[in-house]
Scaffold this active site. Structure first.
Site, PDB file in Angstrom:
ATOM      1  N   SER A  82       0.826  -1.194   0.000  1.00  0.00           N
ATOM      2  CA  SER A  82       0.000   0.000   0.000  1.00  0.00           C
ATOM      3  C   SER A  82       0.874   1.263   0.000  1.00  0.00           C
ATOM      4  CB  SER A  82      -0.943  -0.045   1.214  1.00  0.00           C
ATOM      5  OG  SER A  82      -1.941   0.929   1.112  1.00  0.00           O
ATOM      6  N   HIS A 104      -2.423  -1.596  -4.433  1.00  0.00           N
ATOM      7  CA  HIS A 104      -3.878  -1.670  -4.569  1.00  0.00           C
ATOM      8  C   HIS A 104      -4.458  -0.263  -4.636  1.00  0.00           C
ATOM      9  CE1 HIS A 104      -4.759  -1.556   0.091  1.00  0.00           C
ATOM     10  NE2 HIS A 104      -3.909  -0.633  -0.287  1.00  0.00           N
TER      11      HIS A 104
END
Length: 227
Positions: A82, A104
């Site tokens: 992330s 993501h």
């Protein structure tokens, strides 16, 4: 050479003390700014073991490392996911053979009517585009391919991370010194709930044993681990 460790959750400067108080691993931009200031242009080694956290704080750390005038080597020791994955793209990097990298889409919480939801979706799409810039700059891959990888939450082993260009090489073990076992520093989504942050700011500055016990119990309740 100066070393800085990015451990646990990526958090805003104003929240760092709360994570420290809870004895939770966390890294804020201020830690990086202070280290860079002390390094004064010397070679900088940045080790990463983080499941991500606050997007804007991750963006700031990425920019700080990217603009640092000295040499920077980023080492992914266990996980760069992330926001931490974004940070790992700032400069030259290497990844442990047992580490993982994950990218993501940005997520958030929103309330309101359809106009608020549409605005939230627009903000999320814009944020995805901004983060994709870091990945395209590092890998050379087309933006559409990067965004598609973010859409499906892509996990990469060390070999794949190097193959796809997210890391420059696999870390080599130091001569005469076996690698220590790596332990995950933070699970994904490790940011404290907003209620816990607000409670700590309102009630626990005194840091007394009673206040600490009460705050920890309140946090356990928020997490569903106590009644």
């Amino acid at each position: 050479m100066t070393q800085v460790d990015i451990r646990g959750v990526i958090v805003p400067d104003d929240d760092q003390w709360i994570y420290d108080w809870f004895e939770m691993a966390a890294t804020s931009p201020k830690i990086i700014r202070d280290t860079i200031s002390a390094a004064n242009g010397d070679d900088l080694t940045v080790t990463i073991n983080s499941g991500g956290g606050d997007v804007t704080s991750g963006q700031e750390i990425y920019t700080l490392l990217r603009e640092y005038p000295g040499n920077v080597l980023i080492q992914i020791q266990s996980m760069a996911a992330s926001a931490a994955a974004v940070i790992s793209q700032a400069r030259e990097s290497e990844i442990s053979p047992v580490a993982q990298l994950m990218i993501h889409n940005v997520s958030t919480r929103a309330e309101g009517d359809y106009r608020d939801m549409e605005h939230a979706a627009e903000v999320l799409r814009s944020s995805n585009e901004a983060l994709a810039n870091a990945f395209t700059a590092k890998t050379g891959k087309p933006r559409e391919e990067i965004l598609a990888m973010m859409d499906r939450e892509t996990w990469l082993t060390a070999d794949r991370a190097v193959e796809y260009g997210f890391a420059d090489r696999i870390m080599e073990p130091k001569a005469g010194n076996g690698q220590k076992p790596l332990q995950l520093a933070s699970s994904l989504g490790g940011l404290l709930p907003e209620k816990a942050i607000a409670y700590a700011k309102a009630h626990v500055r005194d840091n007394t044993a009673v206040a600490r016990a009460k705050a920890e119990y309140e946090y356990m309740i928020m997490e569903g681990n106590a009644k």
